[in-house]
Design an enzyme around this catalytic site. Structure first.
Site, short mmCIF file in Angstrom:
data_model
loop_
_atom_site.label_atom_id
_atom_site.label_comp_id
_atom_site.label_asym_id
_atom_site.label_seq_id
_atom_site.Cartn_x
_atom_site.Cartn_y
_atom_site.Cartn_z
N MET A 197 -7.80 9.27 9.06
CA MET A 197 -8.14 9.63 7.68
C MET A 197 -9.25 10.67 7.58
O MET A 197 -10.05 10.65 6.65
CB MET A 197 -8.54 8.38 6.88
CG MET A 197 -7.49 7.29 6.89
SD MET A 197 -8.07 5.74 6.15
CE MET A 197 -9.21 5.15 7.42
N ASP A 238 0.81 -1.21 0.00
CA ASP A 238 0.00 0.00 0.00
C ASP A 238 0.85 1.27 0.00
O ASP A 238 2.07 1.22 0.20
CB ASP A 238 -0.91 0.03 1.22
CG ASP A 238 -2.15 -0.85 1.05
OD1 ASP A 238 -2.42 -1.26 -0.09
OD2 ASP A 238 -2.83 -1.12 2.05
N LYS A 250 -3.59 3.55 -2.34
CA LYS A 250 -4.69 4.50 -2.51
C LYS A 250 -4.30 5.84 -1.91
O LYS A 250 -3.74 5.90 -0.82
CB LYS A 250 -5.96 3.98 -1.84
CG LYS A 250 -6.46 2.65 -2.37
CD LYS A 250 -7.70 2.20 -1.62
CE LYS A 250 -8.23 0.87 -2.13
NZ LYS A 250 -7.31 -0.25 -1.83
#
Length: 270
Positions: free
Chosen positions: A178, A41, A63
């Site tokens: 996030m 990731d 991402k």
């Protein structure tokens, strides 16, 4: 550590920790060093990829806000494909794979495909990043309750799928992962839920790394302070009285200001 015979193939869902490569677990390193394929990731420390064998295939599926290299279904298919090719596959994920890392979705896909797998937990950024900023998420004199929630997943254009008003009434420490780009709306909903306007808040960018930055304020002014400091993702927000402990406990900041301290061994020393 024993690995399955290559005739079967196997997937290891491995937590890479919050950023500092030295927070990778010993078991996670052993998995990496045996890997044929590493699917990793965006938040994985690049230094960890050097732990995989030179001939191991490295596949980036990270991402970023507004940009996905691969859809989750495509990642699931990659893991299944390489396992069926008799490979030892390491799915390397930032933090812990089962803490907002979609590791549960990947494990279910592997189970449905009858692919052997193991979960190798990692150090979660929800705990480690506050700790590196001198913020214990629990403290006997402050709170015995900590709530970890994502501020990223949206159900529509105006609200997240989290009942922030209810969380405001729980008390304790609230750790939001996030959620930087949505925090103005989150703060208003927490205020609407009854959380005090002067509740201490800290926003920490690139936690556990040398570039770590922290901005502190209260629920009513933290958005302005974070914007003024140009705080960007990846960042974690901590809300609660324990934020006030960051001044006396700022050990990580002291480590980088006291140059006479010997550096810790690198991750390759394990």
């Amino acid at each position: 550590m024993r690995y399955e015979q290559r005739a079967t193939g196997k997937v290891y869902l491995v937590g890479a920790g919050p950023g500092d490569a030295e927070l990778m677990t010993v078991k996670g390193l052993r998995c990496l060093r045996a890997a044929d394929v590493v699917v990793y990731d965006n938040l994985v420390n690049p230094a960890l990829l050097d732990e995989a064998p030179l001939q191991a295939q490295r596949i980036f599926v990270g991402k970023k806000p507004g940009y996905h290299t691969a859809k989750q279904e495509e990642i699931n298919a990659l893991l299944i494909h390489y396992a069926r090719e008799h490979c030892v596959v390491v799915r390397l994920k930032g933090g812990d794979p089962f803490v907002f890392g979609r590791g549960g979705e990947e494990a279910l896909a592997l189970a449905e495909a009858d692919i052997p797998f193991e979960i190798v937990p990692g150090v979660s950024s929800a705990i480690a990043v506050p700790a590196y900023a001198g913020i214990p998420v629990t403290h006997r004199d402050y709170t015995s309750l900590v709530t970890i929630v994502t501020g990223h997943e949206q159900c529509d254009g105006n609200s997240t799928g989290v009942d922030w008003e209810t969380l405001a009434k729980l008390g304790g420490t609230l750790v939001i992962l996030m959620g930087v780009s949505h925090f103005s709306r989150i703060a208003h909903r927490l205020l609407d839920g009854g959380l005090a306007a002067d509740t201490p808040v800290a926003v920490i960018q690139q936690g556990t790394l040398p570039q770590q930055r922290m901005v502190k304020g209260t629920l009513v002014d933290i958005v302005e302070r974070a914007e003024r400091a140009a705080i960007k993702s990846p960042a974690i927000t901590i809300i609660g009285e324990v934020v006030n402990l960051s001044d006396p406990l700022a050990w990580f900041e002291a480590r980088y200001s006291l140059r006479e301290l010997e550096p810790l061994p690198t991750v390759h020393a394990y």
